[in-house]
Design a protein around this motif. Structure first.
Motif, PDB file in Angstrom:
ATOM      1  N   SER A  85      -6.611  -3.409  -5.371  1.00 20.12           N
ATOM      2  CA  SER A  85      -5.192  -3.407  -5.751  1.00 20.12           C
ATOM      3  C   SER A  85      -4.347  -2.696  -4.703  1.00 20.12           C
ATOM      4  O   SER A  85      -3.231  -3.128  -4.390  1.00 20.12           O
ATOM      5  N   ALA A  86      -4.866  -1.604  -4.135  1.00 17.35           N
ATOM      6  CA  ALA A  86      -4.145  -0.894  -3.072  1.00 17.35           C
ATOM      7  C   ALA A  86      -4.071  -1.759  -1.814  1.00 17.35           C
ATOM      8  O   ALA A  86      -3.035  -1.806  -1.131  1.00 17.35           O
ATOM      9  N   ASN A  87      -5.175  -2.443  -1.506  1.00 16.08           N
ATOM     10  CA  ASN A  87      -5.192  -3.330  -0.341  1.00 16.08           C
ATOM     11  C   ASN A  87      -4.179  -4.461  -0.502  1.00 16.08           C
ATOM     12  O   ASN A  87      -3.523  -4.870   0.464  1.00 16.08           O
ATOM     13  N   LEU A  88      -4.060  -4.971  -1.735  1.00 17.10           N
ATOM     14  CA  LEU A  88      -3.129  -6.064  -2.010  1.00 17.10           C
ATOM     15  C   LEU A  88      -1.694  -5.645  -1.719  1.00 17.10           C
ATOM     16  O   LEU A  88      -0.938  -6.371  -1.059  1.00 17.10           O
ATOM     17  N   ILE A  89      -1.322  -4.463  -2.191  1.00 19.48           N
ATOM     18  CA  ILE A  89       0.026  -3.953  -1.936  1.00 19.48           C
ATOM     19  C   ILE A  89       0.242  -3.747  -0.439  1.00 19.48           C
ATOM     20  O   ILE A  89       1.300  -4.103   0.112  1.00 19.48           O
ATOM     21  N   LYS A 178      10.298   0.043  12.484  1.00 14.89           N
ATOM     22  CA  LYS A 178       8.873   0.130  12.809  1.00 14.89           C
ATOM     23  C   LYS A 178       8.092   0.473  11.558  1.00 14.89           C
ATOM     24  O   LYS A 178       8.490   1.342  10.778  1.00 14.89           O
ATOM     25  N   LEU A 179       6.968  -0.213  11.354  1.00 17.02           N
ATOM     26  CA  LEU A 179       6.062   0.110  10.259  1.00 17.02           C
ATOM     27  C   LEU A 179       5.236   1.312  10.702  1.00 17.02           C
ATOM     28  O   LEU A 179       4.445   1.217  11.633  1.00 17.02           O
ATOM     29  N   THR A 180       5.429   2.449  10.043  1.00 10.74           N
ATOM     30  CA  THR A 180       4.762   3.678  10.476  1.00 10.74           C
ATOM     31  C   THR A 180       3.424   3.902   9.791  1.00 10.74           C
ATOM     32  O   THR A 180       2.569   4.620  10.302  1.00 10.74           O
ATOM     33  N   ARG A 181       3.235   3.296   8.617  1.00 10.30           N
ATOM     34  CA  ARG A 181       1.961   3.411   7.910  1.00 10.30           C
ATOM     35  C   ARG A 181       1.899   2.342   6.830  1.00 10.30           C
ATOM     36  O   ARG A 181       2.925   1.781   6.442  1.00 10.30           O
ATOM     37  N   VAL A 182       0.714   2.074   6.358  1.00 10.37           N
ATOM     38  CA  VAL A 182       0.547   1.132   5.252  1.00 10.37           C
ATOM     39  C   VAL A 182       0.820   1.898   3.957  1.00 10.37           C
ATOM     40  O   VAL A 182       0.174   2.907   3.690  1.00 10.37           O
ATOM     41  N   PRO A 183       1.762   1.450   3.149  1.00  8.04           N
ATOM     42  CA  PRO A 183       2.140   2.215   1.962  1.00  8.04           C
ATOM     43  C   PRO A 183       1.180   2.073   0.796  1.00  8.04           C
ATOM     44  O   PRO A 183       0.453   1.079   0.683  1.00  8.04           O
ATOM     45  N   ALA A 184       1.193   3.076  -0.072  1.00 10.87           N
ATOM     46  CA  ALA A 184       0.501   2.996  -1.353  1.00 10.87           C
ATOM     47  C   ALA A 184       1.476   2.433  -2.380  1.00 10.87           C
ATOM     48  O   ALA A 184       2.686   2.353  -2.125  1.00 10.87           O
ATOM     49  N   LEU A 185       0.977   2.074  -3.540  1.00 10.65           N
ATOM     50  CA  LEU A 185       1.822   1.504  -4.595  1.00 10.65           C
ATOM     51  C   LEU A 185       2.995   2.424  -4.926  1.00 10.65           C
ATOM     52  O   LEU A 185       4.126   1.963  -5.089  1.00 10.65           O
ATOM     53  N   THR A 186       2.738   3.730  -5.006  1.00  9.67           N
ATOM     54  CA  THR A 186       3.789   4.682  -5.382  1.00  9.67           C
ATOM     55  C   THR A 186       4.854   4.852  -4.302  1.00  9.67           C
ATOM     56  O   THR A 186       5.917   5.406  -4.571  1.00  9.67           O
ATOM     57  N   ASP A 187       4.579   4.377  -3.086  1.00 13.43           N
ATOM     58  CA  ASP A 187       5.547   4.488  -1.995  1.00 13.43           C
ATOM     59  C   ASP A 187       6.569   3.357  -2.002  1.00 13.43           C
ATOM     60  O   ASP A 187       7.652   3.495  -1.441  1.00 13.43           O
ATOM     61  N   VAL A 188       6.204   2.246  -2.625  1.00 15.56           N
ATOM     62  CA  VAL A 188       7.033   1.035  -2.547  1.00 15.56           C
ATOM     63  C   VAL A 188       8.132   1.096  -3.617  1.00 15.56           C
ATOM     64  O   VAL A 188       7.844   1.289  -4.798  1.00 15.56           O
ATOM     65  N   PRO A 189       9.386   0.916  -3.212  1.00 18.66           N
ATOM     66  CA  PRO A 189      10.510   1.035  -4.162  1.00 18.66           C
ATOM     67  C   PRO A 189      10.747  -0.225  -4.992  1.00 18.66           C
ATOM     68  O   PRO A 189      11.804  -0.859  -4.916  1.00 18.66           O
ATOM     69  N   TYR A 190       9.753  -0.591  -5.804  1.00 21.10           N
ATOM     70  CA  TYR A 190       9.931  -1.745  -6.685  1.00 21.10           C
ATOM     71  C   TYR A 190      10.943  -1.407  -7.778  1.00 21.10           C
ATOM     72  O   TYR A 190      10.866  -0.325  -8.381  1.00 21.10           O
ATOM     73  N   PRO A 191      11.873  -2.298  -8.090  1.00 18.19           N
ATOM     74  CA  PRO A 191      12.828  -2.048  -9.180  1.00 18.19           C
ATOM     75  C   PRO A 191      12.167  -2.017 -10.556  1.00 18.19           C
ATOM     76  O   PRO A 191      12.698  -1.442 -11.493  1.00 18.19           O
ATOM     77  N   VAL A 192      11.006  -2.659 -10.678  1.00 14.37           N
ATOM     78  CA  VAL A 192      10.272  -2.679 -11.951  1.00 14.37           C
ATOM     79  C   VAL A 192       8.848  -2.206 -11.697  1.00 14.37           C
ATOM     80  O   VAL A 192       8.357  -2.242 -10.564  1.00 14.37           O
ATOM     81  N   GLN A 193       8.187  -1.754 -12.749  1.00  9.73           N
ATOM     82  CA  GLN A 193       6.809  -1.289 -12.612  1.00  9.73           C
ATOM     83  C   GLN A 193       5.893  -2.457 -12.277  1.00  9.73           C
ATOM     84  O   GLN A 193       5.907  -3.481 -12.941  1.00  9.73           O
ATOM     85  N   GLN A 194       5.111  -2.273 -11.226  1.00  6.92           N
ATOM     86  CA  GLN A 194       4.135  -3.291 -10.840  1.00  6.92           C
ATOM     87  C   GLN A 194       2.738  -2.807 -11.194  1.00  6.92           C
ATOM     88  O   GLN A 194       2.446  -1.610 -11.142  1.00  6.92           O
TER      89      GLN A 194
END
Length: 205
Positions: A85-89, A178-194
């Motif tokens: 799931s982390a890899n998918l994000i 620039k992409l500085t790192r691969v984000p975790a789920l909690t880093d991504v600003p989704y408007p709804v819970q994923q």
């Protein structure tokens, strides 16, 4: 490029959530589904239904990703080391269209796809017109010089309803990111819970 025939508002109403965080989303006023039976009380959703809804929300958040393409990304995530799931994000957020959108060069993920297709973006100095292109950490994207004053771009930068996440280093004066790192789920600003864990369950049935 796959085409989304339903309107963006219909996606929100069908899923019952403001999936893109837009101020004018119809679910801000009414959270029931479309049509004459939209207000019917819904029974408890099955495990399959819950997993399917999670997949629809995550897939929908990235605009016009087709089912075939989304499934391919899942299979790639499942072959990688670590949590699927982390890899998918991480794979979804490494797409060029996602980074252009997160960097606030365009107002919507749909606009990001079109912006890239029309040749307004460079990656590491080379023009790229494939929105699904995968970027690596350290790759630099840049809005083409002749496109930097486009109304679409200036409008997006001025938006106050969302911020650039900290895993993207964006410079709006130079129109680079620039992409500085691969984000975790909690880093991504989704408007709804994923719930990518439910997406993994859906595909691994």
């Amino acid at each position: 490029m796959s085409k989304r025939h339903a309107s963006k508002h219909k996606i929100d109403r069908r899923l019952g959530v403001n999936i893109f965080g837009r101020p004018k989303s119809p679910v801000n006023k009414r959270e029931y589904g479309p049509g004459q039976h939209g207000q019917r009380r819904k029974g408890k959703m099955s495990d399959f239904g819950t997993q399917l809804r999670a997949k629809q929300k995550l897939k929908g958040s990235y605009g016009d990703i087709s089912e075939k393409q989304f499934r391919k990304i899942y299979h790639e995530a499942s072959r990688m080391k670590g949590d699927t799931s982390a890899n998918l994000i991480g794979l979804l957020e490494s797409r060029l269209d996602a980074i252009v959108y997160r960097a606030k060069f365009v107002p919507t993920i749909f606009a990001a796809r079109q912006f890239i297709n029309h040749g307004h973006v460079k990656v590491n100095g080379r023009r790229t017109n494939i929105g699904s292109a995968r970027l690596k950490v350290g790759d630099v994207i840049e809005v083409k010089e002749s496109s930097k004053q486009m109304g679409l771009v200036l409008e997006a930068i001025a938006l106050t309803e969302r911020e650039v996440p900290d895993y993207i280093d964006a410079d709006h004066s130079k129109m680079t990111a620039k992409l500085t790192r691969v984000p975790a789920l909690t880093d991504v600003p989704y408007p709804v819970q994923q719930e990518p864990n439910l997406v993994v369950e859906f595909y691994s049935r």
